[in-house]
Motif scaffolding. Structure first.
Motif, mmCIF file in Angstrom:
data_model
loop_
_atom_site.group_PDB
_atom_site.id
_atom_site.type_symbol
_atom_site.label_atom_id
_atom_site.label_comp_id
_atom_site.label_asym_id
_atom_site.label_seq_id
_atom_site.Cartn_x
_atom_site.Cartn_y
_atom_site.Cartn_z
ATOM 1 N N VAL A 85 -15.166 9.658 -5.277
ATOM 2 C CA VAL A 85 -13.931 9.978 -4.541
ATOM 3 C C VAL A 85 -12.739 9.384 -5.300
ATOM 4 N N LEU A 86 -11.540 9.722 -4.835
ATOM 5 C CA LEU A 86 -10.331 9.107 -5.404
ATOM 6 C C LEU A 86 -9.809 8.057 -4.429
ATOM 7 N N LYS A 87 -9.927 6.786 -4.808
ATOM 8 C CA LYS A 87 -9.313 5.710 -4.036
ATOM 9 C C LYS A 87 -7.803 5.843 -4.201
ATOM 10 N N SER A 88 -7.053 5.670 -3.120
ATOM 11 C CA SER A 88 -5.646 6.092 -3.154
ATOM 12 C C SER A 88 -4.687 5.058 -2.579
ATOM 13 N N TRP A 89 -3.509 5.000 -3.182
ATOM 14 C CA TRP A 89 -2.411 4.154 -2.718
ATOM 15 C C TRP A 89 -1.119 4.968 -2.777
ATOM 16 N N ALA A 90 -0.294 4.840 -1.766
ATOM 17 C CA ALA A 90 1.042 5.433 -1.798
ATOM 18 C C ALA A 90 2.013 4.359 -2.285
ATOM 19 N N VAL A 91 2.705 4.677 -3.367
ATOM 20 C CA VAL A 91 3.619 3.705 -3.981
ATOM 21 C C VAL A 91 5.045 4.227 -3.767
ATOM 22 N N PRO A 92 5.775 3.662 -2.780
ATOM 23 C CA PRO A 92 7.088 4.234 -2.439
ATOM 24 C C PRO A 92 8.034 4.325 -3.634
ATOM 25 N N LYS A 93 8.076 3.275 -4.471
ATOM 26 C CA LYS A 93 9.015 3.288 -5.602
ATOM 27 C C LYS A 93 8.384 3.775 -6.894
ATOM 28 N N GLY A 94 7.096 4.062 -6.885
ATOM 29 C CA GLY A 94 6.413 4.549 -8.084
ATOM 30 C C GLY A 94 6.092 3.423 -9.053
#
Ligand code: MN
Length: 184
Positions: free
Chosen positions: A53-62
């Motif tokens: 699977v793809l472990k995922s994080w949302a990075v607001p500022k990139g």
């Protein structure tokens, strides 16, 4: 069916969204992808292939190339491997509604001893990225006592570190289609 894509599956209506179905497996082993996602708030999604699977994080500022920057990275639900090629529009009313481009993609290598799953459980993962835009070493560190989901993404000081250059500004387009997120 219960697996680590359960949350992904439950949040989406695959009759309405063009996003890929929730299938575990099928990847080559060590993909990383960063997607630029113009949702209700613009953010960048960092995903790492781990155990099908793809472990995922949302990075607001990139991501940043500056080792002095600590970028908040909020852990989100695991995504299917097929998501690493997803670009398009998620319709209004659907989860994550908005536009997505593949901002960067390549492979990653875990640094140091042990495997990636253990490092994630321990809350500290160091990786070397080989993308079209992002290169070199990064660390992902869980912020203990600041909520389950909050991590920091940081560039390590190496030959690819850069305190001046902002790749998000200088190279905003998709590596797949050449489109900017607003053009999707
Ligand atoms: Mn997102």
């Amino acid at each position: 069916m219960t697996d680590s894509l359960d949350k992904y599956r439950k949040r989406r209506d695959f009759k309405k969204t063009p996003e890929p179905a929730a299938e575990v497996g099928g990847g080559g082993g060590n993909i990383f992808v960063v997607q630029k996602h113009q949702a209700s708030r613009l953010h960048y999604d960092l995903r790492l292939e781990v155990a099908g699977v793809l472990k995922s994080w949302a990075v607001p500022k990139g991501p940043s190339l500056n080792p002095g920057d600590k970028r908040l990275a909020v852990r989100t639900e695991d995504h299917p491997i097929g998501y690493a090629s997803f670009e398009g529009r998620i319709p209004k009313g659907e989860y994550g509604a908005g536009k997505v481009i593949v901002w960067d993609r390549g492979t990653f290598k875990k640094l140091g001893e042990g495997d990636v799953s253990d490092a994630l459980d321990e809350g500290h993962l160091s990786i070397a990225l080989k993308g079209e835009k992002l290169m070199g070493e990064f660390s992902l560190v869980h912020m203990k006592g600041r909520g389950e989901k909050n991590w920091l993404l940081m560039k390590k000081a190496d030959e690819y570190a850069d305190r001046e250059k902002d790749l998000l500004e200088s190279n905003p387009e998709s590596i797949l289609s050449g489109k900017k997120v607003e053009e999707v």
